[in-house]
Design a protein around this motif. Structure first.
Motif, short mmCIF file in Angstrom:
data_model
loop_
_atom_site.label_atom_id
_atom_site.label_comp_id
_atom_site.label_asym_id
_atom_site.label_seq_id
_atom_site.Cartn_x
_atom_site.Cartn_y
_atom_site.Cartn_z
N ARG A 108 13.79 -14.00 10.35
CA ARG A 108 12.67 -13.58 9.50
C ARG A 108 11.43 -14.36 9.91
N PHE A 109 10.31 -13.67 9.95
CA PHE A 109 9.06 -14.23 10.46
C PHE A 109 8.07 -14.44 9.32
N ILE A 110 7.62 -15.67 9.16
CA ILE A 110 6.58 -16.02 8.18
C ILE A 110 5.31 -16.34 8.95
N TYR A 111 4.25 -15.61 8.67
CA TYR A 111 2.96 -15.77 9.38
C TYR A 111 1.99 -16.48 8.45
N ARG A 148 2.17 -6.92 10.43
CA ARG A 148 3.17 -5.90 10.08
C ARG A 148 4.58 -6.36 10.42
N GLN A 149 4.70 -7.16 11.48
CA GLN A 149 6.01 -7.63 11.91
C GLN A 149 6.54 -8.76 11.03
N SER A 150 5.68 -9.33 10.22
CA SER A 150 6.10 -10.47 9.40
C SER A 150 6.88 -10.02 8.17
N ALA A 161 -0.53 -2.97 3.12
CA ALA A 161 -0.61 -4.36 3.56
C ALA A 161 0.77 -5.02 3.47
N PRO A 162 1.06 -5.98 4.35
CA PRO A 162 2.34 -6.68 4.27
C PRO A 162 2.41 -7.56 3.03
N LYS A 163 3.60 -8.02 2.71
CA LYS A 163 3.79 -8.93 1.59
C LYS A 163 2.98 -10.20 1.83
N VAL A 164 2.27 -10.67 0.80
CA VAL A 164 1.38 -11.82 0.98
C VAL A 164 1.52 -12.78 -0.18
N ALA A 165 1.37 -14.06 0.12
CA ALA A 165 1.34 -15.12 -0.89
C ALA A 165 0.15 -16.03 -0.58
#
Length: 420
Positions: free
Chosen positions: A133-136, A170-172, A195-199
């Motif tokens: 899993r990739f966290i950006y 998108r890959q994150s 949009a990708p999931k964001v925190a």
């Protein structure tokens, strides 16, 4: 229970003084109770120079405070030379790709947005190679940052950069940004709902290492003596003296204050710049040309001495160039606040740090380019129109109540674990 494995692409890492490198050191060490962590980074080289002991091999393996480190040899560079910097960055990118194959199984890969665009692509590479899993972690948005300061106006290149970084997003599995305005920027990059999931998790400083000191502290006194700052009222800039802070215009504004200016208590007004970066030479040349004796330049301070330089100031600059809102977040604010100092903020309305300064009444605020308001603020500071001490107390309370290192790092660990 066996810890999950986390691979971090850090570019710079301790002992380099890059702010992101220091943050990632504390993040990695702070999450060791949760993850088995490996960091891929360059050999110590933030200044551009590399010690001889790091020039013999392609990879160096170390362990620092429980964190496994894989360092990549890169060529030396000059911060004033674009070509040498690009060569250095490309060497890090391809070296990191090779190093990824040497670190074994990983459950998560974590990459920051440095170097621009390539940091995100490294995360994608790690995701693919490790089936992780990739966290950006986006500390700065590019190409938006490049566009804001006019570093490149090549439309084809900028369009390609945007496409590549959106691909990384998108890959994150999760994008973590460091400001409310940066969350907005991410969402605006994509169509509604795409949009990708964001925190959002604020950056921090180590509030146990940086804290308020009395002005009669012997180390603070020694710092002032070393740089001839005794009996001076100090407005300090501390950090990267680079492209994104409008410092070349601010130094021209400083020229409007003669070296004979004294604040209300009789001390001489002195503007102090601590650090290094791509525009430092330009600032020094301007100061020399105009014989501005009320400006002092000081090299980066060792991390263990940063508490003394920060405490030596009466008030600190926290500035960004116009167009940086939603693109970058000046994390130097957290160190200033931890030292219990007020802020002379030159930041766009609605940017994360500008909102923190206004919401908590810890300093003066003006917009980038609004030099008339900035001059009035400095005049108010000189006249002691506002209680700077109370601002500083509120700064420290903000850190202690909401922005401690432990709280922020725990948020990172929880956000990553939630991806299981």
């Amino acid at each position: 229970m066996k810890k999950k494995k986390l691979l971090i692409y850090a570019h710079y890492y301790t002992p380099d003084v890059a702010s992101t490198g220091q943050i990632l050191k504390e993040l990695a060490e702070g999450m060791l109770d949760t993850f088995d962590i490996t960091v891929i980074c360059v050999v110590p080289s933030y200044s551009g120079k590399i010690e001889a002991k790091y020039k013999a091999k392609k990879f160096y393996h170390e362990k620092i405070n429980g964190v496994k480190i894989v360092r990549i040899r890169v060529p030396e560079f000059s911060k004033q030379n674009k070509v040498s910097r690009i060569k250095n960055i490309i060497a890090y990118f391809f070296g990191s790709m090779r190093a990824t194959l040497r670190v074994g199984h990983q459950d998560y890969v974590f990459s920051i947005s440095q170097p621009p665009i390539l940091g995100g692509l490294l995360g994608v590479w790690g995701k693919w190679m490790k089936r992780a899993r990739f966290i950006y972690n986006i500390q700065d948005f590019n190409p938006e940052q490049v566009m804001a300061v006019g570093y490149s106006k090549n439309r084809v290149l900028l369009k390609l950069m945007m496409a590549l970084d959106k691909f990384s997003c998108r890959q994150s599995s999760l994008v973590i940004t460091v400001g409310r305005d940066l969350v907005t920027t991410l969402k605006e990059r994509f169509k509604p709902g795409k949009a990708p999931k964001v925190a959002m998790i604020n950056n921090w400083t180590d509030e146990n290492a940086i804290y308020p000191l009395q002005q009669d502290d012997q180390n603070v006194i020694s710092f002032k003596k070393k740089y001839d700052l005794q009996d001076k009222f100090i407005i300090m800039y501390s950090g990267n003296i680079g492209l994104y802070y409008d410092l070349e215009n601010i130094i021209k504004m400083i020229r409007k204050f003669p070296e004979t200016v004294r604040v209300r208590d009789g001390r001489i007004l002195q503007f102090v710049f601590v650090g290094a970066g791509s525009v430092l030479t330009n600032l020094k040349d301007y100061v020399r040309e105009h014989q501005m004796n009320n400006v002092t330049f000081i090299p980066y301070q060792p991390k263990q001495d940063l508490i003394y330089s920060l405490n030596a100031a009466d008030i600190h600059w926290c500035v960004s160039a116009k167009g940086i809102k939603g693109v970058s977040c000046p994390s130097k604010f957290y160190g200033i606040a931890a030292a219990g100092k007020p802020v002379l903020a030159v930041l766009e309305d609605g940017s994360e740090i500008q909102m923190l300064v206004k919401e908590n009444r810890v300093g003066y605020v003006s917009e980038p380019g609004d030099y008339e308001t900035l001059i009035r603020h400095i005049q108010s500071i000189i006249n002691f129109d506002t209680d700077l001490g109370s601002m500083g107390i509120r700064s420290r309370k903000l850190i202690e109540s909401e922005l401690t290192r432990e709280k922020s790092i725990r948020k990172y660990a929880d956000a990553i674990l939630d991806l299981r």
